[in-house]
Design an enzyme around this catalytic site. Sequence first.
Site, PDB file in Angstrom:
ATOM      1  N   TYR A 136      -3.532   4.731   6.149  1.00  0.00           N
ATOM      2  CA  TYR A 136      -2.812   3.480   6.444  1.00  0.00           C
ATOM      3  C   TYR A 136      -1.465   3.467   5.714  1.00  0.00           C
ATOM      4  O   TYR A 136      -0.412   3.211   6.314  1.00  0.00           O
ATOM      5  CB  TYR A 136      -3.675   2.294   6.014  1.00  0.00           C
ATOM      6  N   GLU A 182       0.836  -1.212   0.000  1.00  0.00           N
ATOM      7  CA  GLU A 182       0.000   0.000   0.000  1.00  0.00           C
ATOM      8  C   GLU A 182       0.868   1.258   0.000  1.00  0.00           C
ATOM      9  O   GLU A 182       0.391   2.345  -0.315  1.00  0.00           O
ATOM     10  CB  GLU A 182      -0.940   0.011   1.212  1.00  0.00           C
TER      11      GLU A 182
HETATM   12  P1  NAP Z   1      -4.600  -8.458  11.099  1.00  0.00           P
HETATM   13  O1  NAP Z   1      -5.152  -9.819  10.888  1.00  0.00           O
HETATM   14  O2  NAP Z   1      -5.511  -7.279  10.988  1.00  0.00           O
HETATM   15  O3  NAP Z   1      -3.887  -8.430  12.530  1.00  0.00           O
HETATM   16  C1  NAP Z   1      -3.516  -7.233  13.150  1.00  0.00           C
HETATM   17  C2  NAP Z   1      -3.064  -7.532  14.555  1.00  0.00           C
HETATM   18  O4  NAP Z   1      -2.670  -6.300  15.177  1.00  0.00           O
HETATM   19  C3  NAP Z   1      -4.138  -8.151  15.460  1.00  0.00           C
HETATM   20  O5  NAP Z   1      -3.530  -9.111  16.275  1.00  0.00           O
HETATM   21  C4  NAP Z   1      -4.584  -6.968  16.310  1.00  0.00           C
HETATM   22  O6  NAP Z   1      -5.073  -7.342  17.576  1.00  0.00           O
HETATM   23  C5  NAP Z   1      -3.252  -6.248  16.473  1.00  0.00           C
HETATM   24  N1  NAP Z   1      -3.375  -4.869  16.911  1.00  0.00           N
HETATM   25  C6  NAP Z   1      -4.142  -3.889  16.389  1.00  0.00           C
HETATM   26  N2  NAP Z   1      -3.957  -2.744  17.074  1.00  0.00           N
HETATM   27  C7  NAP Z   1      -3.053  -3.010  18.044  1.00  0.00           C
HETATM   28  C8  NAP Z   1      -2.460  -2.242  19.072  1.00  0.00           C
HETATM   29  N3  NAP Z   1      -2.763  -0.944  19.264  1.00  0.00           N
HETATM   30  N4  NAP Z   1      -1.568  -2.839  19.889  1.00  0.00           N
HETATM   31  C9  NAP Z   1      -1.254  -4.142  19.744  1.00  0.00           C
HETATM   32  N5  NAP Z   1      -1.813  -4.929  18.809  1.00  0.00           N
HETATM   33  C10 NAP Z   1      -2.696  -4.362  17.956  1.00  0.00           C
HETATM   34  O7  NAP Z   1      -3.392  -8.186  10.078  1.00  0.00           O
HETATM   35  P2  NAP Z   1      -2.521  -9.237   9.235  1.00  0.00           P
HETATM   36  O8  NAP Z   1      -3.183  -9.460   7.935  1.00  0.00           O
HETATM   37  O9  NAP Z   1      -2.137 -10.364  10.089  1.00  0.00           O
HETATM   38  O10 NAP Z   1      -1.238  -8.358   8.911  1.00  0.00           O
HETATM   39  C11 NAP Z   1      -0.096  -8.348   9.771  1.00  0.00           C
HETATM   40  C12 NAP Z   1       0.722  -7.098   9.515  1.00  0.00           C
HETATM   41  O11 NAP Z   1       1.158  -7.079   8.159  1.00  0.00           O
HETATM   42  C13 NAP Z   1      -0.024  -5.791   9.738  1.00  0.00           C
HETATM   43  O12 NAP Z   1       0.897  -4.852  10.236  1.00  0.00           O
HETATM   44  C14 NAP Z   1      -0.458  -5.384   8.346  1.00  0.00           C
HETATM   45  O13 NAP Z   1      -0.634  -3.997   8.258  1.00  0.00           O
HETATM   46  C15 NAP Z   1       0.726  -5.872   7.538  1.00  0.00           C
HETATM   47  N6  NAP Z   1       0.451  -6.233   6.159  1.00  0.00           N
HETATM   48  C16 NAP Z   1      -0.546  -7.101   5.869  1.00  0.00           C
HETATM   49  C17 NAP Z   1      -0.782  -7.448   4.561  1.00  0.00           C
HETATM   50  C18 NAP Z   1      -1.867  -8.439   4.201  1.00  0.00           C
HETATM   51  O14 NAP Z   1      -2.216  -8.517   3.029  1.00  0.00           O
HETATM   52  N7  NAP Z   1      -2.367  -9.221   5.140  1.00  0.00           N
HETATM   53  C19 NAP Z   1       0.013  -6.925   3.521  1.00  0.00           C
HETATM   54  C20 NAP Z   1       1.064  -6.070   3.871  1.00  0.00           C
HETATM   55  C21 NAP Z   1       1.282  -5.736   5.184  1.00  0.00           C
HETATM   56  P3  NAP Z   1      -6.638  -7.662  17.873  1.00  0.00           P
HETATM   57  O15 NAP Z   1      -6.810  -9.127  17.613  1.00  0.00           O
HETATM   58  O16 NAP Z   1      -6.772  -7.297  19.294  1.00  0.00           O
HETATM   59  O17 NAP Z   1      -7.427  -6.791  16.950  1.00  0.00           O
HETATM   60  P1  GDP Z   2      -6.210  -3.599   0.567  1.00  0.00           P
HETATM   61  O1  GDP Z   2      -5.497  -3.806  -0.734  1.00  0.00           O
HETATM   62  O2  GDP Z   2      -5.314  -3.690   1.742  1.00  0.00           O
HETATM   63  O3  GDP Z   2      -7.046  -2.379   0.596  1.00  0.00           O
HETATM   64  O4  GDP Z   2      -7.148  -4.902   0.723  1.00  0.00           O
HETATM   65  P2  GDP Z   2      -8.750  -5.082   0.638  1.00  0.00           P
HETATM   66  O5  GDP Z   2      -8.991  -6.537   0.578  1.00  0.00           O
HETATM   67  O6  GDP Z   2      -9.431  -4.322   1.713  1.00  0.00           O
HETATM   68  O7  GDP Z   2      -9.130  -4.402  -0.745  1.00  0.00           O
HETATM   69  C1  GDP Z   2      -8.588  -4.849  -1.961  1.00  0.00           C
HETATM   70  C2  GDP Z   2      -9.270  -4.112  -3.113  1.00  0.00           C
HETATM   71  O8  GDP Z   2     -10.622  -4.569  -3.206  1.00  0.00           O
HETATM   72  C3  GDP Z   2      -9.335  -2.599  -2.946  1.00  0.00           C
HETATM   73  O9  GDP Z   2      -9.008  -1.998  -4.168  1.00  0.00           O
HETATM   74  C4  GDP Z   2     -10.786  -2.331  -2.624  1.00  0.00           C
HETATM   75  O10 GDP Z   2     -11.277  -1.048  -3.048  1.00  0.00           O
HETATM   76  C5  GDP Z   2     -11.456  -3.444  -3.425  1.00  0.00           C
HETATM   77  N1  GDP Z   2     -12.824  -3.752  -2.940  1.00  0.00           N
HETATM   78  C6  GDP Z   2     -13.934  -3.810  -3.708  1.00  0.00           C
HETATM   79  N2  GDP Z   2     -14.993  -4.075  -2.948  1.00  0.00           N
HETATM   80  C7  GDP Z   2     -14.565  -4.182  -1.674  1.00  0.00           C
HETATM   81  C8  GDP Z   2     -15.232  -4.449  -0.442  1.00  0.00           C
HETATM   82  O11 GDP Z   2     -16.431  -4.622  -0.364  1.00  0.00           O
HETATM   83  N3  GDP Z   2     -14.445  -4.523   0.666  1.00  0.00           N
HETATM   84  C9  GDP Z   2     -13.082  -4.360   0.604  1.00  0.00           C
HETATM   85  N4  GDP Z   2     -12.354  -4.486   1.723  1.00  0.00           N
HETATM   86  N5  GDP Z   2     -12.438  -4.065  -0.547  1.00  0.00           N
HETATM   87  C10 GDP Z   2     -13.180  -3.984  -1.668  1.00  0.00           C
END
Ligand code: NAP
Ligand code: GDP
Length: 350
Positions: free
Chosen positions: A156, A134
């Site tokens: 974000y 992002e």
């Molecule tokens: P996720 O499922 O949303 O998990 C986020 C975690 O952060 C949860 O355990 C949440 O706890 C915790 N959290 C939120 N606010 C907090 C705070 N103030 N203090 C301590 N813990 C807190 O995210 P994910 O998909 O596993 O992603 C992991 C990391 O990779 C994130 O930093 C995300 O931004 C980054 N990332 C993800 C993606 C992706 O596609 N998944 C891609 C690039 C980067 P609760 O359970 O209490 O809510």
């Molecule tokens: P992101 O890439 O971290 O924003 O992951 P998301 O899964 O939230 O969104 C991926 C893409 O799907 C973005 O371009 C959104 O605008 C698009 N999108 C389309 N419809 C939806 C929706 O209903 N929910 C979410 N989360 N994303 C959507």
Amino acid sequence: MGLNSLKKKTALVTGVTGQDGAYLARLLVDKGYKVYGGCRRVSVDNLWRLREVDVLDKIELIDFDLQEIGNVTRAIRQTRPDEIYNLAAQSFVGVSFELPVTTSQIDGMGCLHILEAMRDYVPEARFYQASTSEMFGKVQAIPQQETTPFYPRSPYGVAKVFAHYMTQNYRESYNLHASSGILFNHESPLRGQEFVTRKITLALARIAAGQQDLLELGNMDAKRDWGFAGDYVKAMWAMLQQDTADDYVIATGETFTVRYFCERAASLLGFDLRWEGHGPGEQGIDRKSGKTVIHVSPKFFRPAEVELLVGLPDKARNRLGWTPEVKLDGLIEMMITADRARVATGCNVQ
Ligand code: NAP
Ligand code: GDP
């Protein structure tokens, strides 16, 4: 064998209750680590993922909130980890437009809280920062790699750019072993329901089971480079095993539209979608039943969109020996299988 190689390594994983936290905790436990999982006190059950990967009783949960510098410092001082994985975040782009201040405090300042505590108490530890595609936002090159300029399109993305540069700065200023993984979207059956992939697989499974009428979505033409979270946590670990810290793009190198994801997921459930209209009001209609299954609603469009992401993971392949194993079609099948079973049994629909 030296004493160091006999000592059990210790890792602190922030955000352990999230998607990546669960897969990473499982990986580290399997590798013999003592794992401390940073966990927020919340009033809902946030431990279901740790149960699903069967790791809850194999790690030690500690009270942890990235917004509290005193708490972060104490956690690091007391656990003295060899490796710190900062996965905690307000990770949903859509919500970051509504909660820009909170998102910045957690995703931006939170990382700095850890770096400050590391500098004072465990400067020899290794640090992983969860950076994100992002940060590329309105992309300045296709595909995106480590040298591509950032142009974030959401609070974000902006907060993550701050954390990314802080990680680089502490690496250069204080010689910390601090790496950032610029991870492209990665999904799994443990993905949160607000993200588009899981929203689609769960809703379509419910519609197929007669438990829901319609799936409402936003931008159907956004393109993402979607990989499997189980593959991506292996790259995080590999980064911290390198002699020197660095930044790496982690991606599949392929990009698909939200529309493609819908069509593929729907077909696995026996639907045959055709599209009518375009933009808000567009409908996805099942040819077999004539029923509208998907409706495009303005509610789910964002103030600024990231239209296209596709990563070039050559550096990770060459230096870390990392390659993704799961392709998008396999990932969709994995998610549909899990959600169909959850919907059928009523268990673990979270
Ligand atoms: P996720 O499922 O949303 O998990 C986020 C975690 O952060 C949860 O355990 C949440 O706890 C915790 N959290 C939120 N606010 C907090 C705070 N103030 N203090 C301590 N813990 C807190 O995210 P994910 O998909 O596993 O992603 C992991 C990391 O990779 C994130 O930093 C995300 O931004 C980054 N990332 C993800 C993606 C992706 O596609 N998944 C891609 C690039 C980067 P609760 O359970 O209490 O809510
Ligand atoms: P992101 O890439 O971290 O924003 O992951 P998301 O899964 O939230 O969104 C991926 C893409 O799907 C973005 O371009 C959104 O605008 C698009 N999108 C389309 N419809 C939806 C929706 O209903 N929910 C979410 N989360 N994303 C959507």
